[in-house]
Design a protein around this motif. Structure first.
Motif, PDB file in Angstrom:
ATOM      1  N   GLU A   1      -0.096  18.666   3.459  1.00  0.00           N
ATOM      2  CA  GLU A   1       1.071  19.520   3.675  1.00  0.00           C
ATOM      3  C   GLU A   1       1.612  19.405   5.095  1.00  0.00           C
ATOM      4  O   GLU A   1       2.757  19.756   5.352  1.00  0.00           O
ATOM      5  N   THR A   2       0.798  18.921   6.042  1.00  0.00           N
ATOM      6  CA  THR A   2       1.224  18.915   7.459  1.00  0.00           C
ATOM      7  C   THR A   2       1.291  17.530   8.085  1.00  0.00           C
ATOM      8  O   THR A   2       2.022  17.325   9.054  1.00  0.00           O
ATOM      9  N   CYS A   3       0.519  16.550   7.551  1.00  0.00           N
ATOM     10  CA  CYS A   3       0.384  15.282   8.268  1.00  0.00           C
ATOM     11  C   CYS A   3       1.629  14.411   8.199  1.00  0.00           C
ATOM     12  O   CYS A   3       1.804  13.499   9.010  1.00  0.00           O
ATOM     13  N   GLY A   4       2.500  14.643   7.227  1.00  0.00           N
ATOM     14  CA  GLY A   4       3.716  13.859   7.118  1.00  0.00           C
ATOM     15  C   GLY A   4       3.492  12.476   6.538  1.00  0.00           C
ATOM     16  O   GLY A   4       4.366  11.612   6.635  1.00  0.00           O
ATOM     17  N   GLY A   5       2.340  12.230   5.972  1.00  0.00           N
ATOM     18  CA  GLY A   5       2.040  10.939   5.363  1.00  0.00           C
ATOM     19  C   GLY A   5       1.026  11.113   4.244  1.00  0.00           C
ATOM     20  O   GLY A   5       0.939  12.167   3.611  1.00  0.00           O
ATOM     21  N   ARG A   6       0.234  10.088   4.056  1.00  0.00           N
ATOM     22  CA  ARG A   6      -0.792  10.121   3.023  1.00  0.00           C
ATOM     23  C   ARG A   6      -2.106  10.628   3.621  1.00  0.00           C
ATOM     24  O   ARG A   6      -2.524  10.182   4.686  1.00  0.00           O
ATOM     25  N   CYS A   7      -2.750  11.563   2.907  1.00  0.00           N
ATOM     26  CA  CYS A   7      -4.048  12.074   3.345  1.00  0.00           C
ATOM     27  C   CYS A   7      -5.115  11.646   2.353  1.00  0.00           C
ATOM     28  O   CYS A   7      -4.975  11.867   1.148  1.00  0.00           O
TER      29      CYS A   7
ATOM     30  N   ASP B   1       4.293   8.855  -4.246  1.00  0.00           N
ATOM     31  CA  ASP B   1       3.842   8.267  -5.506  1.00  0.00           C
ATOM     32  C   ASP B   1       2.681   7.324  -5.189  1.00  0.00           C
ATOM     33  O   ASP B   1       2.891   6.230  -4.681  1.00  0.00           O
ATOM     34  N   LEU B   2       1.466   7.764  -5.484  1.00  0.00           N
ATOM     35  CA  LEU B   2       0.253   7.032  -5.119  1.00  0.00           C
ATOM     36  C   LEU B   2      -0.364   6.281  -6.290  1.00  0.00           C
ATOM     37  O   LEU B   2      -1.472   5.753  -6.167  1.00  0.00           O
ATOM     38  N   ARG B   3       0.285   6.220  -7.410  1.00  0.00           N
ATOM     39  CA  ARG B   3      -0.337   5.677  -8.609  1.00  0.00           C
ATOM     40  C   ARG B   3      -0.790   4.229  -8.454  1.00  0.00           C
ATOM     41  O   ARG B   3      -1.933   3.887  -8.774  1.00  0.00           O
ATOM     42  N   SER B   4       0.069   3.350  -7.946  1.00  0.00           N
ATOM     43  CA  SER B   4      -0.317   1.953  -7.783  1.00  0.00           C
ATOM     44  C   SER B   4      -1.378   1.795  -6.697  1.00  0.00           C
ATOM     45  O   SER B   4      -2.296   0.971  -6.820  1.00  0.00           O
ATOM     46  N   PHE B   5      -1.285   2.630  -5.644  1.00  0.00           N
ATOM     47  CA  PHE B   5      -2.255   2.566  -4.551  1.00  0.00           C
ATOM     48  C   PHE B   5      -3.648   2.968  -5.058  1.00  0.00           C
ATOM     49  O   PHE B   5      -4.642   2.296  -4.767  1.00  0.00           O
ATOM     50  N   VAL B   6      -3.708   4.059  -5.813  1.00  0.00           N
ATOM     51  CA  VAL B   6      -4.989   4.537  -6.332  1.00  0.00           C
ATOM     52  C   VAL B   6      -5.564   3.537  -7.328  1.00  0.00           C
ATOM     53  O   VAL B   6      -6.784   3.274  -7.332  1.00  0.00           O
ATOM     54  N   LYS B   7      -4.735   2.960  -8.147  1.00  0.00           N
ATOM     55  CA  LYS B   7      -5.198   1.974  -9.122  1.00  0.00           C
ATOM     56  C   LYS B   7      -5.838   0.779  -8.423  1.00  0.00           C
ATOM     57  O   LYS B   7      -6.907   0.301  -8.816  1.00  0.00           O
ATOM     58  N   GLU B   8      -5.193   0.287  -7.362  1.00  0.00           N
ATOM     59  CA  GLU B   8      -5.718  -0.858  -6.627  1.00  0.00           C
ATOM     60  C   GLU B   8      -7.002  -0.484  -5.880  1.00  0.00           C
ATOM     61  O   GLU B   8      -7.942  -1.284  -5.804  1.00  0.00           O
ATOM     62  N   MET B   9      -7.028   0.725  -5.320  1.00  0.00           N
ATOM     63  CA  MET B   9      -8.233   1.184  -4.619  1.00  0.00           C
ATOM     64  C   MET B   9      -9.422   1.255  -5.584  1.00  0.00           C
ATOM     65  O   MET B   9     -10.528   0.796  -5.260  1.00  0.00           O
ATOM     66  N   ASN B  10      -9.206   1.813  -6.757  1.00  0.00           N
ATOM     67  CA  ASN B  10     -10.285   1.897  -7.745  1.00  0.00           C
ATOM     68  C   ASN B  10     -10.755   0.508  -8.166  1.00  0.00           C
ATOM     69  O   ASN B  10     -11.953   0.282  -8.373  1.00  0.00           O
ATOM     70  N   ARG B  11      -9.835  -0.408  -8.263  1.00  0.00           N
ATOM     71  CA  ARG B  11     -10.198  -1.761  -8.678  1.00  0.00           C
ATOM     72  C   ARG B  11     -11.044  -2.453  -7.614  1.00  0.00           C
ATOM     73  O   ARG B  11     -12.074  -3.054  -7.915  1.00  0.00           O
ATOM     74  N   GLN B  12     -10.630  -2.361  -6.365  1.00  0.00           N
ATOM     75  CA  GLN B  12     -11.321  -3.082  -5.300  1.00  0.00           C
ATOM     76  C   GLN B  12     -12.619  -2.408  -4.850  1.00  0.00           C
ATOM     77  O   GLN B  12     -13.550  -3.083  -4.403  1.00  0.00           O
ATOM     78  N   LEU B  13     -12.677  -1.087  -4.978  1.00  0.00           N
ATOM     79  CA  LEU B  13     -13.836  -0.355  -4.452  1.00  0.00           C
ATOM     80  C   LEU B  13     -14.718   0.225  -5.564  1.00  0.00           C
ATOM     81  O   LEU B  13     -15.495   1.150  -5.316  1.00  0.00           O
ATOM     82  N   ASN B  14     -14.558  -0.305  -6.769  1.00  0.00           N
ATOM     83  CA  ASN B  14     -15.399   0.130  -7.900  1.00  0.00           C
ATOM     84  C   ASN B  14     -15.283   1.637  -8.109  1.00  0.00           C
ATOM     85  O   ASN B  14     -16.284   2.358  -8.153  1.00  0.00           O
ATOM     86  N   GLY B  15     -14.063   2.108  -8.224  1.00  0.00           N
ATOM     87  CA  GLY B  15     -13.827   3.544  -8.360  1.00  0.00           C
ATOM     88  C   GLY B  15     -13.290   3.929  -9.722  1.00  0.00           C
ATOM     89  O   GLY B  15     -12.956   3.080 -10.550  1.00  0.00           O
ATOM     90  N   ARG B  16     -13.206   5.214  -9.922  1.00  0.00           N
ATOM     91  CA  ARG B  16     -12.619   5.750 -11.147  1.00  0.00           C
ATOM     92  C   ARG B  16     -12.016   7.103 -10.805  1.00  0.00           C
ATOM     93  O   ARG B  16     -12.565   7.881 -10.026  1.00  0.00           O
ATOM     94  N   GLY B  17     -10.877   7.379 -11.406  1.00  0.00           N
ATOM     95  CA  GLY B  17     -10.212   8.659 -11.165  1.00  0.00           C
ATOM     96  C   GLY B  17      -8.714   8.508 -11.269  1.00  0.00           C
ATOM     97  O   GLY B  17      -8.193   7.423 -11.503  1.00  0.00           O
ATOM     98  N   GLY B  18      -8.018   9.603 -11.112  1.00  0.00           N
ATOM     99  CA  GLY B  18      -6.569   9.604 -11.195  1.00  0.00           C
ATOM    100  C   GLY B  18      -6.040  11.017 -11.070  1.00  0.00           C
ATOM    101  O   GLY B  18      -6.729  11.912 -10.579  1.00  0.00           O
ATOM    102  N   GLY B  19      -4.809  11.198 -11.495  1.00  0.00           N
ATOM    103  CA  GLY B  19      -4.210  12.531 -11.399  1.00  0.00           C
ATOM    104  C   GLY B  19      -2.709  12.468 -11.512  1.00  0.00           C
ATOM    105  O   GLY B  19      -2.168  11.694 -12.314  1.00  0.00           O
TER     106      GLY B  19
END
Length: 388
Positions: free
Chosen positions: A321-327, A348-366
Motif C-alpha cells: 500500500e505504501t512502497c509504490g511498487g511490487r512487494c 498485474d503479477l500473473r505472468s511474473f508469479v507463473k515464471e517465479m513458480n516455474r523457475q523456483l519450484n513453487g506453487r500458488g496463485g491468487g
C-alpha cells in the motif's frame, strides 16, 4: 460334517479332533476338521483364532489365522498344509473369544432395548478390533443415548442368565424375535430376559453380569438413521483407563482437579484467544511501521523469520500500500522452503508469479494484483530471480 462344539458350549477352549481336508488358499491353506470349537466369522462376530497342535512324538503348533464358513463347511486358515487324517488338539485364543462374547452380548442388550423403546431395527452390526458399531434405521438424541446406556448397565447388574436354544420352524412362528431377514428351518434364538429376543448364531456369555460394563462412546447420523459406537467388558475398561490417563495429564498440566479440567481448558482457551488478539495488534503496528519505512521505496523484497502464511500475507498487504511498487515477502529457510506473498497495488503479477513458480519450484496463485504460495529454493536463488 464338522461337529460345532461352540454351539453346545461357548466356554470350550480346547478339543481333540482330526483333519478331514486341507486345501491351498492363496499362500495359505484352509483345513476342515471333524469337530471344532473355533467359531467361524458370521453375524457380525469375527472368526476365532488360536492354534492346532499336531499329535505325535514331536508336537507342532500351527497358528489358526482366521476361521470362516462357506457352504456349511468351517475352514480354519493355517500357514501350512495338514495331511487328512492327522490327529490334532485345537486351542482357541480364549482372551480374544471372551472379549467378543462380552461385546456381542452387550450389543444384544443395547439393540434389544432400542427396539423395545423406539421400535428401531439394528440394520448393521460390526465388531472391529477396537470399537463395536450398531447402525439403526431411526434417530435418537444424545440424552436418549445416555439413558439407554444406564438401562443397559442395569441389565448387566441384574446378572440374569441368557437362554439360548434352537426352535423348529413351527415353534419359532409363535415367537416374537428380532432378525435382519426372514428365517426358515431351525432357528437359534438368544433370549436375555426382560431385554432382548433375537435370532443369532454367535457365541455369548452365560449371564449378563459377565459383560461387566457397557459404554456407549459416540452417536452420529448415518444414512437414514444413526450409528452408535460402543464398548463392553474389558474393552470398555481399557478405554476408560485411557481417557482417565489423558484427563490426569491435563489435570496436572493445568493444576486443576480431575473433575474441573473442562472448565480449566475453557479458561485457557479464553486466555489464548485474548493473547492471540493482542499479538495481532502488536504485529499490525510493526507491519505499519515497516510500511512507513518503505514508503515510495519502489519494488521491495523482504525475508522475515518465523511468519506463518497469514502473517506473510498481512505484511505484504501493508507494504504494497505504501512502497509504490511490487512487494514480495518470504518466510522460511533453504532446507524447508519458503512461504511467500506478492502484491502490487493496481498491478498485474500473473505472468511474473507463473515464471517465479516455474523457475523456483513453487506453487500458488491468487488475484492479478496479489498472490500467495510456497516454493523450494534457496534464498540466494530467490534474490537472483528478483534481480532480473
Amino acid at each position: 460334517m464338522t461337529e460345532r462344539l461352540y454351539e453346545k458350549d461357548p466356554y470350550c477352549r480346547e478339543f481333540q479332533g482330526r483333519v478331514l481336508s486341507c486345501e491351498p488358499a492363496g499362500e495359505e491353506y484352509e483345513a476342515v476338521l471333524d469337530r471344532t470349537c473355533f467359531y467361524p466369522e458370521g453375524g457380525g462376530q469375527p472368526g476365532d483364532r488360536g492354534i492346532l497342535v499336531t499329535a505325535g512324538a514331536e508336537e507342532e503348533q500351527i497358528p489358526v489365522l482366521d476361521t470362516t464358513e462357506r457352504d456349511g463347511k468351517i475352514y480354519h486358515r493355517v500357514g501350512r498344509q495338514l495331511k487328512p487324517g492327522t490327529e490334532i488338539r485345537g486351542c482357541i485364543c480364549w482372551e480374544r473369544r471372551f472379549d467378543l462374547m462380552q461385546n456381542h452380548s452387550g450389543e444384544h442388550i443395547v439393540s434389544g432395548l432400542i427396539h423395545r423403546k423406539f421400535g428401531y431395527h439394528n440394520v448393521g452390526f460390526h465388531m472391529g478390533s477396537d470399537l463395536l458399531t450398531i447402525d439403526l434405521d431411526g434417530e435418537i438424541t444424545q440424552e436418549e443415548m445416555r439413558q439407554l446406556e444406564r438401562e443397559a448397565n442395569e441389565a448387566v447388574w441384574q446378572d440374569k442368565p441368557l437362554d439360548i436354544r434352537v426352535y423348529s420352524e413351527t415353534e419359532v412362528k409363535n415367537l416374537e424375535y428380532r432378525s435382519k431377514k426372514e428365517l426358515h428351518g431351525q432357528v437359534r434364538i438368544v433370549t436375555i430376559p426382560g431385554t432382548d429376543v433375537c435370532a443369532c448364531c454367535g457365541t455369548h456369555v452365560a449371564r449378563t453380569g459377565e459383560i461387566g460394563l457397557i459404554k456407549l462412546v459416540s452417536l452420529e447420523k448415518f444414512r437414514k438413521g444413526v450409528r452408535i459406537e460402543m464398548l463392553c467388558g474389558g474393552r470398555a475398561l481399557a478405554y476408560l483407563n485411557r481417557i482417565w490417563d489423558q484427563n490426569h495429564q491435563v489435570s496436572v498440566a493445568l493444576s486443576a482437579k480431575p473433575m474441573e479440567t473442562g472448565e480449566a481448558v475453557e479458561k485457557l482457551k479464553e486466555n489464548q484467544a485474548a493473547s492471540s488478539y493482542r499479538v495481532m495488534e502488536l504485529e499490525n503496528l510493526l507491519f505499519e511501521k515497516k510500511a512507513e519505512e518503505l514508503k515510495e521505496a519502489g519494488n521491495v523484497l523482504l525475508f522475515e523469520k518465523g511468519l506463518n502464511p497469514e502473517r506473510v500475507r498481512r505484511l505484504a498487504v501493508a507494504v504494497m500500500e505504501t512502497c509504490g511498487g511490487r512487494c514480495a515477502v518470504f518466510s522460511g529457510n533453504d532446507a524447508d522452503g519458503y512461504k511467500y506473498a506478492l502484491g502490487e497495488k493496481e498491478g498485474d503479477l500473473r505472468s511474473f508469479v507463473k515464471e517465479m513458480n516455474r523457475q523456483l519450484n513453487g506453487r500458488g496463485g491468487g488475484k492479478p494484483f496479489f498472490a500467495q504460495g510456497s516454493l523450494s529454493a534457496s534464498r540466494q536463488e530467490i534474490e537472483m530471480f528478483f534481480k532480473k
